[in-house]
Design an enzyme around this catalytic site. Structure first.
Site, PDB file in Angstrom:
ATOM      1  N   CYS A  38       0.879  -1.177   0.000  1.00 32.98           N
ATOM      2  CA  CYS A  38       0.000   0.000   0.000  1.00 32.98           C
ATOM      3  C   CYS A  38       0.911   1.219   0.000  1.00 32.98           C
ATOM      4  O   CYS A  38       2.056   1.126  -0.448  1.00 32.98           O
ATOM      5  CB  CYS A  38      -0.984  -0.034   1.168  1.00 32.98           C
ATOM      6  SG  CYS A  38      -0.252   0.110   2.822  1.00 32.98           S
TER       7      CYS A  38
HETATM    8  C1  RB5 Z   1      -3.775   5.411   0.726  1.00 30.79           C
HETATM    9  O1  RB5 Z   1      -5.054   4.862   0.730  1.00 30.79           O
HETATM   10  C2  RB5 Z   1      -3.000   4.985   1.971  1.00 30.79           C
HETATM   11  O2  RB5 Z   1      -3.711   5.336   3.122  1.00 30.79           O
HETATM   12  C3  RB5 Z   1      -2.744   3.493   1.985  1.00 30.79           C
HETATM   13  O3  RB5 Z   1      -2.165   3.097   0.804  1.00 30.79           O
HETATM   14  C4  RB5 Z   1      -1.814   3.007   3.084  1.00 30.79           C
HETATM   15  O4  RB5 Z   1      -0.637   3.721   3.104  1.00 30.79           O
HETATM   16  C5  RB5 Z   1      -2.379   2.827   4.416  1.00 30.79           C
HETATM   17  O5  RB5 Z   1      -1.718   2.343   5.351  1.00 30.79           O
END
Ligand code: RB5
Length: 150
Positions: free
Chosen positions: A66
């Protein structure tokens, strides 16, 4: 052969594609789950879906990416039997398997470059649990986890 699942949220599509292609080229048996292509969701559901597939034995190891690697690790760790850790260096990635016997690696596409991401993923997947002094600690993690099993 070890079966690997990979997935990501909207912050990491390109990063995930690059890591996926790299691992495929290296000969790993890896599947891109692409959960968000068929479900309108964010990282909690994406991570939970992959973690459930590790817990039910469909895959041996998982990689979730993420923005930071943090949200997906938190969610993957909610599934009993899944132990996920975020790594942004190769040493930690190796220890994640060797010392912690973790079955999920998470990374943040906004934290590191993709070339490092490829190396980290490979370091993790090429490492296996070393046992020894780590064995009782990992057993204890599994034992404590049971307290909250339904
Ligand atoms: C973006 O949605 C961001 O919040 C996600 O990719 C992540 O970093 C969350 O922990």
């Amino acid at each position: 052969m070890m079966k690997i699942a990979i997935d990501c949220d909207d912050a990491a599509f390109e990063f995930k594609d690059a890591v996926f292609s790299h691992l495929k080229e290296k000969g790993f048996d890896i599947t891109d789950l692409k959960y968000s292509e068929s479900h309108d969701c964010d990282y909690p559901d994406i991570a939970f879906n992959l973690a459930e597939k590790i817990a039910d034995g469909s895959y041996d190891r998982g990689i979730i990416i993420c923005g930071t690697g943090l949200g997906v690790a938190m969610m993957a760790n909610k599934v009993p039997g899944v132990f996920a850790g975020t790594c942004h260096d190769c040493f930690a990635a190796e220890r994640l398997a060797k010392s912690n016997d973790a079955n999920v690696l998470t990374m943040g596409a906004r934290c590191i470059g993709v070339e490092l991401g490829k190396m980290i993923a490979e370091s993790y997947l090429k490492s296996t649990f070393a046992g020894g002094g780590s064995a009782p600690k990992v057993s204890r993690m599994r034992e404590l986890e049971k307290k909250y099993f339904k």
